[in-house]
Design an enzyme around this catalytic site. Structure first.
Site, PDB file in Angstrom:
ATOM      1  N   THR A  62      -4.761   9.038   5.666  1.00 47.32           N
ATOM      2  CA  THR A  62      -4.666  10.348   5.878  1.00 47.32           C
ATOM      3  C   THR A  62      -5.376  10.890   6.981  1.00 47.32           C
ATOM      4  O   THR A  62      -5.049  12.078   7.561  1.00 47.32           O
ATOM      5  CB  THR A  62      -5.983  10.967   4.612  1.00 47.32           C
ATOM      6  N   GLN A 116      -1.275  -0.504  -0.477  1.00 50.03           N
ATOM      7  CA  GLN A 116      -0.394   0.064  -1.233  1.00 50.03           C
ATOM      8  C   GLN A 116       0.321   1.098  -0.559  1.00 50.03           C
ATOM      9  O   GLN A 116       1.186   1.825  -1.043  1.00 50.03           O
ATOM     10  CB  GLN A 116      -1.244   0.852  -2.299  1.00 50.03           C
ATOM     11  N   HIS A 122       3.410  -2.255  -2.377  1.00 46.44           N
ATOM     12  CA  HIS A 122       4.398  -1.144  -2.808  1.00 46.44           C
ATOM     13  C   HIS A 122       5.701  -1.062  -2.098  1.00 46.44           C
ATOM     14  O   HIS A 122       6.448  -0.045  -2.047  1.00 46.44           O
ATOM     15  CB  HIS A 122       3.619   0.264  -3.035  1.00 46.44           C
ATOM     16  N   CYS A 158      24.234  -3.588  -4.313  1.00 49.76           N
ATOM     17  CA  CYS A 158      24.364  -5.040  -3.623  1.00 49.76           C
ATOM     18  C   CYS A 158      23.118  -5.491  -2.763  1.00 49.76           C
ATOM     19  O   CYS A 158      23.164  -6.674  -2.344  1.00 49.76           O
ATOM     20  CB  CYS A 158      25.543  -4.959  -2.998  1.00 49.76           C
TER      21      CYS A 158
HETATM   22  P1  NAD Z   1      -4.651   8.138  -4.180  1.00 51.37           P
HETATM   23  O1  NAD Z   1      -4.057   9.393  -3.621  1.00 51.37           O
HETATM   24  O2  NAD Z   1      -4.588   7.958  -5.628  1.00 51.37           O
HETATM   25  O3  NAD Z   1      -6.226   8.182  -3.647  1.00 51.37           O
HETATM   26  C1  NAD Z   1      -6.629   8.024  -2.255  1.00 51.37           C
HETATM   27  C2  NAD Z   1      -8.107   7.847  -2.336  1.00 51.37           C
HETATM   28  O4  NAD Z   1      -8.473   7.995  -0.909  1.00 51.37           O
HETATM   29  C3  NAD Z   1      -8.956   8.955  -2.949  1.00 51.37           C
HETATM   30  O5  NAD Z   1     -10.052   8.331  -3.907  1.00 51.37           O
HETATM   31  C4  NAD Z   1      -9.617  10.095  -1.626  1.00 51.37           C
HETATM   32  O6  NAD Z   1     -10.952  10.060  -1.947  1.00 51.37           O
HETATM   33  C5  NAD Z   1      -9.754   8.571  -0.739  1.00 51.37           C
HETATM   34  N1  NAD Z   1      -9.527   9.123   0.768  1.00 51.37           N
HETATM   35  C6  NAD Z   1      -8.740  10.376   1.081  1.00 51.37           C
HETATM   36  N2  NAD Z   1      -8.859  10.389   2.509  1.00 51.37           N
HETATM   37  C7  NAD Z   1      -9.771   9.257   2.732  1.00 51.37           C
HETATM   38  C8  NAD Z   1     -10.292   8.889   4.025  1.00 51.37           C
HETATM   39  N3  NAD Z   1      -9.957   9.409   5.295  1.00 51.37           N
HETATM   40  N4  NAD Z   1     -10.963   7.913   4.047  1.00 51.37           N
HETATM   41  C9  NAD Z   1     -11.414   7.203   2.991  1.00 51.37           C
HETATM   42  N5  NAD Z   1     -11.075   7.619   1.612  1.00 51.37           N
HETATM   43  C10 NAD Z   1      -9.898   8.709   1.588  1.00 51.37           C
HETATM   44  O7  NAD Z   1      -3.971   6.734  -3.581  1.00 51.37           O
HETATM   45  P2  NAD Z   1      -3.984   5.324  -4.100  1.00 51.37           P
HETATM   46  O8  NAD Z   1      -4.908   4.919  -4.734  1.00 51.37           O
HETATM   47  O9  NAD Z   1      -3.204   4.664  -2.743  1.00 51.37           O
HETATM   48  O10 NAD Z   1      -2.711   5.443  -4.893  1.00 51.37           O
HETATM   49  C11 NAD Z   1      -1.565   6.411  -4.943  1.00 51.37           C
HETATM   50  C12 NAD Z   1      -0.147   5.585  -4.516  1.00 51.37           C
HETATM   51  O11 NAD Z   1       0.412   6.443  -3.632  1.00 51.37           O
HETATM   52  C13 NAD Z   1       0.039   4.313  -4.173  1.00 51.37           C
HETATM   53  O12 NAD Z   1       1.045   3.823  -5.069  1.00 51.37           O
HETATM   54  C14 NAD Z   1       0.697   4.454  -2.923  1.00 51.37           C
HETATM   55  O13 NAD Z   1       1.609   3.476  -2.559  1.00 51.37           O
HETATM   56  C15 NAD Z   1       1.130   5.789  -2.640  1.00 51.37           C
HETATM   57  N6  NAD Z   1       1.077   6.611  -1.332  1.00 51.37           N
HETATM   58  C16 NAD Z   1       1.036   6.000  -0.219  1.00 51.37           C
HETATM   59  C17 NAD Z   1       0.960   6.836   0.981  1.00 51.37           C
HETATM   60  C18 NAD Z   1       1.273   6.062   2.224  1.00 51.37           C
HETATM   61  O14 NAD Z   1       1.818   5.046   2.456  1.00 51.37           O
HETATM   62  N7  NAD Z   1       0.297   6.618   3.326  1.00 51.37           N
HETATM   63  C19 NAD Z   1       0.682   8.133   0.782  1.00 51.37           C
HETATM   64  C20 NAD Z   1       0.542   8.627  -0.343  1.00 51.37           C
HETATM   65  C21 NAD Z   1       0.922   8.107  -1.445  1.00 51.37           C
END
Ligand code: NAD
Length: 234
Positions: A25, A98, A116, A127
């Site tokens: 993020t 992930q 993932h 294919c």
């Molecule tokens: P999630 O969105 O469910 O949870 C994200 C967690 O990170 C939350 O608990 C939040 O409080 C915390 N968070 C947010 N910003 C933060 C920061 N700066 N520092 C520390 N913590 C922070 O995400 P998840 O648990 O990874 O699962 C969701 C799914 O989303 C996964 O399957 C993933 O593959 C996919 N996903 C991936 C991306 C990416 O590749 N960047 C982006 C979105 C979703």
């Protein structure tokens, strides 16, 4: 607590990092819980699915086109870079992620298990032959069998890549320290991995998630901030 975690890391012969969307993020990629961006109008858990790929390819493709294009100007942040340096310094042996954005690799991490998959590489839905990202973005079909293209991402309803899963599971089971960073621990089966750890288990997250139980240490804050502070103790 920060100093204690750093001392565990210094004594550890094997440290594994498990990351989720919260790790990215601070680079500008919204997580699934974000109130902004694409997720506002669309439920990613519905569109990033096997059903969506087979029943509504146009929506599926548009969703991933937006996600792939959104990566164009994105760079790893300080937290990614610290993890990459820790690998070089011998503090980290594996990152199991992930995330599908390859920001860990872009920061220089070499040992990354993509649980993932990723949205950076493309294959044919039929294919499985690889194609360029541009092919997918231009809405082209497979040059070998004319079927639809897709990113090498694991969709809801698909099993995880066996290699990445086994690597992560084996490393976590044998690690002295496991750092779990930026994940709500809501998505199965990755949310099962922390409980397989026998060593010290550390949770680094912005929010104290209800699913996050059984940790030896919890460091609340952003990944970039907490990793910077931890780094100062190493
Ligand atoms: P999630 O969105 O469910 O949870 C994200 C967690 O990170 C939350 O608990 C939040 O409080 C915390 N968070 C947010 N910003 C933060 C920061 N700066 N520092 C520390 N913590 C922070 O995400 P998840 O648990 O990874 O699962 C969701 C799914 O989303 C996964 O399957 C993933 O593959 C996919 N996903 C991936 C991306 C990416 O590749 N960047 C982006 C979105 C979703």
């Amino acid at each position: 607590m920060m100093e204690t975690v750093a001392s565990w890391m210094k004594e550890s012969t094997s440290t594994v990092v498990l990351t989720g969307a919260g790790m990215s993020t601070e680079s500008g990629i919204p997580d699934f819980r974000s109130k902004s961006g694409w997720w506002k109008s669309i439920d990613p858990r519905t569109v990033a699915s096997v059903e969506s790929l087979t029943d509504d390819y146009a929506l599926f493709r548009e969703f991933y086109q937006l996600r792939i294009e959104a990566l164009h100007d994105i760079e790893p942040h300080v937290g990614h870079r610290i993890l990459a340096r820790w690998e070089q310094q011998g503090y980290v042996q594996l990152i199991a992620t992930q995330n599908v954005d390859q920001l860990h690799q872009l920061a220089g991490s070499k040992n990354v298990a993509e649980l993932h998959g990723n949205i950076v590489t493309i294959r044919c839905t039929s294919c499985n032959k690889p194609h360029s990202k541009e092919h997918f973005l231009n809405n082209a079909v497979c040059t070998y069998c004319t079927n639809h293209l897709r990113p090498n991402v694991v969709l809801f309803g698909e099993t995880l890549p066996q290699d990445a899963w086994n690597r992560a599971l084996n490393a976590i089971q044998h690690a002295d320290v496991v750092l779990v960073i930026g994940t709500s621990l809501e998505v199965y089966p990755v949310n099962q991995l922390p409980m397989m750890a026998r060593g010290k288990l550390v949770y680094i997250n912005l929010e104290l998630e209800t699913h996050a139980t059984g940790f030896d240490a919890v460091l609340q804050g952003s990944a970039g901030e907490i990793l910077t502070q931890l780094d100062a103790y190493l």
